[in-house]
Write an enzyme that holds these catalytic residues in place. Sequence first.
Site, PDB file in Angstrom:
ATOM      1  N   SER A  14       2.146   4.328   1.774  1.00 40.86           N
ATOM      2  CA  SER A  14       3.314   3.572   0.466  1.00 40.86           C
ATOM      3  C   SER A  14       4.942   4.583   0.154  1.00 40.86           C
ATOM      4  CB  SER A  14       2.513   3.721  -0.954  1.00 40.86           C
ATOM      5  OG  SER A  14       1.813   3.362  -0.489  1.00 40.86           O
ATOM      6  N   LYS A  17       7.594   1.984   4.881  1.00 32.36           N
ATOM      7  CA  LYS A  17       7.331   2.136   6.269  1.00 32.36           C
ATOM      8  C   LYS A  17       8.663   0.382   6.443  1.00 32.36           C
ATOM      9  CE  LYS A  17       3.591   3.317   8.641  1.00 32.36           C
ATOM     10  NZ  LYS A  17       3.296   1.505   8.620  1.00 32.36           N
ATOM     11  N   TYR A  54      -5.966  -6.294  -4.559  1.00 34.43           N
ATOM     12  CA  TYR A  54      -6.701  -5.474  -5.627  1.00 34.43           C
ATOM     13  C   TYR A  54      -6.639  -4.147  -4.014  1.00 34.43           C
ATOM     14  CZ  TYR A  54      -8.007  -7.141 -10.009  1.00 34.43           C
ATOM     15  OH  TYR A  54      -7.888  -7.733 -11.129  1.00 34.43           O
ATOM     16  N   LYS A 188       9.437  20.353   0.792  1.00 33.01           N
ATOM     17  CA  LYS A 188       9.074  20.731   2.419  1.00 33.01           C
ATOM     18  C   LYS A 188       8.626  19.818   3.503  1.00 33.01           C
ATOM     19  CE  LYS A 188       7.703  24.374   0.445  1.00 33.01           C
ATOM     20  NZ  LYS A 188       7.782  25.533   1.145  1.00 33.01           N
ATOM     21  N   CYS A 381       2.762 -23.113  -8.125  1.00 29.77           N
ATOM     22  CA  CYS A 381       1.302 -23.102  -7.699  1.00 29.77           C
ATOM     23  C   CYS A 381       0.353 -23.010  -8.599  1.00 29.77           C
ATOM     24  CB  CYS A 381       0.535 -21.873  -5.915  1.00 29.77           C
ATOM     25  SG  CYS A 381      -0.550 -22.909  -4.816  1.00 29.77           S
ATOM     26  N   HIS A 507       5.077 -23.114  -3.429  1.00 28.51           N
ATOM     27  CA  HIS A 507       5.405 -21.121  -3.793  1.00 28.51           C
ATOM     28  C   HIS A 507       7.010 -20.602  -3.224  1.00 28.51           C
ATOM     29  CE1 HIS A 507       1.752 -18.796  -4.512  1.00 28.51           C
ATOM     30  NE2 HIS A 507       0.811 -20.416  -3.013  1.00 28.51           N
ATOM     31  N   GLU A 509       8.586 -18.246  -3.465  1.00 30.27           N
ATOM     32  CA  GLU A 509       9.044 -16.978  -4.099  1.00 30.27           C
ATOM     33  C   GLU A 509       9.007 -16.423  -2.386  1.00 30.27           C
ATOM     34  OE1 GLU A 509       6.103 -18.920  -5.287  1.00 30.27           O
ATOM     35  OE2 GLU A 509       4.320 -17.041  -4.758  1.00 30.27           O
TER      36      GLU A 509
END
Length: 580
Positions: A14, A17, A54, A188, A381, A507, A509
């Site tokens: 997360s 990348k 999820y 670091k 949708c 869709h 989007e």
Amino acid sequence: MTKYIFFTGGVVSSVGKGVTAAAVGRILKARGISVTVQKLDPYINVDPGTMSPYQHGEVFVTEDGAETDLDLGHYERFIDVNLSQDSNVTTGRVYAEVIAKERRGDYLGGTIQVIPHITNEIKRYIRAVAESSQADVVIVEVGGTVGDIESLPFMEALRQMRSDIGPENTFYVHVTFLPYIAASRELKTKPTQHSVRELRGIGIHPNAIIARADHDIPHEHIEKIALFCDVESRAVIPVATSDVLYNIPLQLEDSGLGDYIVESLGLVGAEPDLSEWTAMIEEIRKPKPSIRIGIVGKYVELHDAYMSVRESLYHAGISNHRQVEVVWIHSGDLEKGKGWEEFESLDGVVVPGGFGYRGIEGKIVAARWARQYEVPYLGLCLGMQVMCIEITRHIIGSDEPNSTEFDAKTSYPVISLMPDQHGLADMGGTMRLGIYPCDLQEGTLAAKAYGKSRVSERHRHRWEFNNAYRDLLSEHGMVYSGLSPDDRLVEIAELKDHPFMLGCQFHPEFKSRPNHPHPLFDAFLNAAVEHQGRRNGRPNNIEVAHKVTKNDQGQQPISEQVNSSGKHKSDGARERSPAA
Ligand code: GLN
């Protein structure tokens, strides 16, 4: 000869990348170099289509109907390319292929092993995307972080690519993270050093290290990473978290990564032209009035589940000179009479896609609110299906109308299963998937938004508008503004005598780009701006929230409908849908 850029991740997941790989694609494209991208996902599902949001966030759908990882959305948006099913390969898909070959006897009695059979199959997929796209450069990103057991075969395949096609044709980028220690106020580099050591243990020596951090990275850290990880200091690219996601290509370009890659791979490119992109970032950064758009969904606590919807709204914000403030509204809360105060200041509502009964009644009341108070509504949708269920309930004066997905025995199946979906046993890859043409009816909101008569859009659903209800709804103001060329399927429905109430069965989007907002999102946001003007600072009426009813006449609160029995009568129906 195709050139390959391989992206691996280190330290933690997360850290962006996928966005970074997409941004590298953009800076190469800015040099006139053609690029495609492939994501290798180490999980065992054949594709993410059956996974819960999820677990996985959004499932991104390609033109050719592949259900893929959401990183493909980043690639398409940043690079403005249309990817295909070749662009996402999972462990499950690789094994399924190898096992099928073994069953057919293709291996002529050999013992099938991870090396070479699985790694060869992975390399075949990598080469396939190069062949089908004919791109100059293929960017390949491996999901997860180095050290994961399940990504080892992918890493090994990547390692082999260097000796297969030569170091002059391969470039390895390792994306890591520098944690910030608050007590000592410093970043670091040690985890990066360890991660690169792990990568080198696998036999991959990175050509470049992209160091992500939430703070500015001092130059001495760059030198330190270069020294410990044995790369040139110009190959260590600092990427501090940006206020604007789409700024990453400019950050990478400024750091010289584009030139470094071009030089290392011997690519022939023009001078980078990022002027359009730069102008877009300037436009994004300009101070502008904000506009509040509610996304009513059941996974709203996990924004990744609606990644492309959120991005499409932002894209339309750029073209409409508005700062889009997304208000996440849990449809389940609405059913309990909660969360309605947000509606006082909304300028538009989006009900996105979804599966299963949970949260449906809340979405229906949100659609009712938008219809009654003439607030712009965009249904995607499931959001279109919800809009059709709502108006049918209103017309009939009963809460019976439904989709057979949620109530298999409803007497008013305004949304019903497509004929080719009856009797399907497999859940994976069996929906209506990918692009289909859609003819727009003249003079409608949809036709005006697109400015043309035929479009093609991406689908992912099993249920459809039931044609038996066409006449009834059109008598009450519904216009079927988008139809399949054979007139059989309602693809876009919109309400007459409403500023903007439109739902599409596809869709949109998935086709929006920051520099080319999708016409429907653009038109919706434009309507929201007008609504904001009409409101002129006054709160919206949220009366409906206080009489959350099954229909305009009824009195029973939604919360009682759903909860009195503890279980809705059609709960069983959702078992057949993924990700309920
Ligand atoms: N569950 C609905 C169907 O399958 C809607 C799907 C979606 O929103 N993607 O038809």
